[in-house]
Motif scaffolding. Structure first.
Motif, PDB file in Angstrom:
ATOM      1  N   GLY A  47      38.704  41.793  41.095  1.00  0.00           N
ATOM      2  CA  GLY A  47      38.382  40.800  40.072  1.00  0.00           C
ATOM      3  C   GLY A  47      39.287  40.966  38.865  1.00  0.00           C
ATOM      4  O   GLY A  47      40.087  41.911  38.796  1.00  0.00           O
ATOM      5  N   ASP A  48      39.205  39.994  37.952  1.00  0.00           N
ATOM      6  CA  ASP A  48      39.999  40.020  36.724  1.00  0.00           C
ATOM      7  C   ASP A  48      41.499  40.075  36.993  1.00  0.00           C
ATOM      8  O   ASP A  48      42.256  40.675  36.233  1.00  0.00           O
ATOM      9  N   GLU A  49      41.925  39.431  38.057  1.00  0.00           N
ATOM     10  CA  GLU A  49      43.354  39.439  38.400  1.00  0.00           C
ATOM     11  C   GLU A  49      44.141  38.403  37.597  1.00  0.00           C
ATOM     12  O   GLU A  49      45.367  38.354  37.701  1.00  0.00           O
ATOM     13  N   ALA A  54      31.366  35.978  36.721  1.00  0.00           N
ATOM     14  CA  ALA A  54      32.803  35.732  36.562  1.00  0.00           C
ATOM     15  C   ALA A  54      33.127  35.424  35.111  1.00  0.00           C
ATOM     16  O   ALA A  54      32.298  34.889  34.382  1.00  0.00           O
ATOM     17  N   GLY A  55      34.326  35.773  34.719  1.00  0.00           N
ATOM     18  CA  GLY A  55      34.811  35.425  33.390  1.00  0.00           C
ATOM     19  C   GLY A  55      36.262  35.044  33.503  1.00  0.00           C
ATOM     20  O   GLY A  55      37.105  35.908  33.699  1.00  0.00           O
ATOM     21  N   HIS A  56      36.556  33.753  33.463  1.00  0.00           N
ATOM     22  CA  HIS A  56      37.930  33.306  33.676  1.00  0.00           C
ATOM     23  C   HIS A  56      38.534  32.781  32.377  1.00  0.00           C
ATOM     24  O   HIS A  56      38.013  31.857  31.778  1.00  0.00           O
ATOM     25  N   GLY A  76      36.349  43.649  29.544  1.00  0.00           N
ATOM     26  CA  GLY A  76      35.680  42.562  30.253  1.00  0.00           C
ATOM     27  C   GLY A  76      35.431  41.319  29.426  1.00  0.00           C
ATOM     28  O   GLY A  76      35.011  41.416  28.274  1.00  0.00           O
ATOM     29  N   THR A  77      35.689  40.145  30.021  1.00  0.00           N
ATOM     30  CA  THR A  77      35.415  38.863  29.359  1.00  0.00           C
ATOM     31  C   THR A  77      33.910  38.681  29.211  1.00  0.00           C
ATOM     32  O   THR A  77      33.432  38.115  28.245  1.00  0.00           O
ATOM     33  N   VAL A  78      33.161  39.161  30.222  1.00  0.00           N
ATOM     34  CA  VAL A  78      31.723  38.928  30.247  1.00  0.00           C
ATOM     35  C   VAL A  78      30.968  40.017  29.496  1.00  0.00           C
ATOM     36  O   VAL A  78      30.108  39.734  28.676  1.00  0.00           O
ATOM     37  N   PRO A  95      35.331  48.387  28.774  1.00  0.00           N
ATOM     38  CA  PRO A  95      36.734  48.720  29.042  1.00  0.00           C
ATOM     39  C   PRO A  95      36.955  48.782  30.553  1.00  0.00           C
ATOM     40  O   PRO A  95      36.124  49.320  31.278  1.00  0.00           O
ATOM     41  N   ARG A  96      38.043  48.175  31.020  1.00  0.00           N
ATOM     42  CA  ARG A  96      38.313  48.209  32.457  1.00  0.00           C
ATOM     43  C   ARG A  96      39.047  49.495  32.811  1.00  0.00           C
ATOM     44  O   ARG A  96      39.875  49.973  32.038  1.00  0.00           O
ATOM     45  N   ARG A  97      38.745  50.016  33.972  1.00  0.00           N
ATOM     46  CA  ARG A  97      39.468  51.181  34.497  1.00  0.00           C
ATOM     47  C   ARG A  97      40.842  50.669  34.959  1.00  0.00           C
ATOM     48  O   ARG A  97      40.920  49.611  35.564  1.00  0.00           O
TER      49      ARG A  97
HETATM   50 MG    MG Z   1      36.170  38.907  34.779  1.00  0.00          MG
END
Ligand code: MG
Ligand code: IMO
Length: 425
Positions: free
Chosen positions: A12-14, A39-41, A297-299, A303-305
């Motif tokens: 996700g989050d690509e 989802a967060g686009h 994260g947008t949602v 913090p993303r790994r």
């Molecule tokens: Mg996302």
């Protein structure tokens, strides 16, 4: 007459939103087929940043029909907020259609998501807390409520009452939580039923009408391949099928409708929530990628790994989803490093493995086998022709193609709609 699928080939989050946004301009209809407001686009269109969760990114292409198909789970409150958010920005939702078969995320699903994560403690999934899992559980458990149920004023209260009673039993007796009030939920649902009535229809017929008229359908996936309930890092996955397989059951079309499958790949790897991540970086380089890429994260704002590109998972996504082309995002973000690395296999007990293992215990032992590349500049946003990319960046792209046998058809060089290189799309 074409059916194009765009979906994430990692966790996700690509950066799917911007490619969907571009492809939507060429398509006649955009269809979301799974997931929900987990989802967060993010799409930057004409200098304005839009954050979308349930509504297909195609909504930003004026007048384009956008479908929330049966495979999506719909949180009515979240969807209403998103519609209002778009309307406030002058984006019309007149062409939004919601499947009468789509399942509803109810307040008890959100409550159960939170309670279950708490109960799991150290074993938690790290969900987005939006009730996605509990809603899909009810769907497969055959006790869910659908859009068509909501639209029936007479029978809906009876169905809802039964659901609330059942869930309250679980909430109070299993989790020791507070029961929810049926009357409050019913009142909220009645208001939603009035609000959503104009949007709800038989989207299967609508899709086929378009298909038979020779129109191009774009299927927009949320989450990513490695979050797929079957092929992801189970149980650290979402509860739907983000992969191409999800399109048939999630939208109601046969496989022959799909003519192109675009897997979106970030030039490095990120993941939110728990679960194995072989190329994860715990050092300053990981922090730098997070900072440069604003990997939060947008949602949920988590913090993303972050880690290097893992071609074992990308190759697995290509095979299990029949990817015909990659859209490579964030080549600019990965720029600026002296050296960059790509994982081509896993060292498991001294043996190099190229296929993605099912077992988490096996994955825990896997050490990445890396190929090293020279870095390139992060200043790429002005480049529109592939030949103009720095040689080191081209080598990186071409290695991905050689290794997977899949062409890279689009390359993101900046966040803007036009900051992209096209190769054969
Ligand atoms: Mg996302
Ligand atoms: P987009 O579409 C990244 C992750 C969660 C968690 C797991 C299960 O923006 O790429 P869930 O709430 O679905 O039950 O959580 O899946 N997850 C995502 N990670 N991008 C997403 O969506 C995600 N949607 C869910 O973090 O690990």
């Amino acid at each position: 007459m074409a059916g194009i699928v765009v979906f994430g080939a990692q966790w996700g989050d690509e950066g799917k939103g911007r490619f969907v946004d571009y492809l939507a301009s060429k398509a006649d209809m955009v269809v979301r087929y799974q997931g929900g407001n987990n989802a967060g686009h993010t799409v930057v269109a004409d200098g304005v940043t839009y954050k979308l969760r349930l509504i297909p990114s195609g909504i930003l292409s004026k007048g384009k029909p956008c479908v929330i198909a049966n495979g999506v789970v719909v949180d009515l409150g979240a969807l209403k907020t998103e519609i209002e958010y778009l309307e406030q920005r002058g984006v019309s939702v007149d062409n939004l259609y919601i499947s009468d078969r789509a399942h509803l995320i109810m307040p008890y699903h959100r409550a159960l998501d939170e309670l279950n994560e708490k109960k799991l403690g150290d074993f938690k999934i790290g969900t987005t807390g939006n009730g996605i899992g509990p809603c899909y559980m009810d769907k497969t458990g055959r006790v869910g409520l659908r859009m068509c149920d909501l639209m029936d004023e007479e029978t809906f209260p009876v169905k809802l009452k039964k659901c609330v009673e059942d869930k309250n039993e679980t909430i109070t007796k299993v989790y020791g939580g507070e029961p929810l009030r049926y009357e409050d939920i019913l009142e909220e649902c009645r208001a939603h039923a009035r609000y959503f009535k104009p949007f709800v229809c038989d989207t299967v017929s609508l899709l086929h009408e378009y298909h038979e008229a020779g129109k191009t359908l774009l299927f927009e996936g949320a989450q990513g391949m490695l979050l797929d309930i079957d092929f992801g890092t189970y149980p650290y996955v979402t509860s739907s099928h983000p992969n191409t397989g999800g399109v048939g059951s999630g939208a109601g079309v046969g496989p022959q409708v799909i003519t192109e499958v675009i897997g979106v790949v970030k030039a490095y790897t990120t993941r939110v929530g728990e679960g194995p991540f072989v190329t994860e970086l715990f050092d300053a380089t990981g922090d730098e990628i997070r900072k440069k890429g604003n990997e939060f994260g947008t949602v949920t704002g988590r913090p993303r790994r972050c880690g290097w590109l893992d071609l074992v998972i990308v190759d697995f996504a290509a095979k299990t989803s029949g990817i015909t082309g990659f859209a490579l995002s964030r080549m600019d973000t990965l720029g600026g490093f002296h050296k960059v690395f790509v994982c081509t296999g896993y060292d498991i007990d001294g043996k190099i493995v190229n296929t993605y293992p099912a077992s988490l215990e096996t994955l825990a032992k896997a050490k990445p086998a890396y190929k090293e590349f020279d870095g390139w500049t992060s200043d790429l946003s002005h480049i529109r022709r592939y030949e103009d990319l720095p040689e080191a960046a081209r080598k990186y792209v071409e290695f991905i193609e050689q290794h997977t046998g899949v062409p890279v058809k689009m390359i993101g060089v900046g966040a803007g709609r036009e900051e992209c290189i096209f190769r054969g799309l």
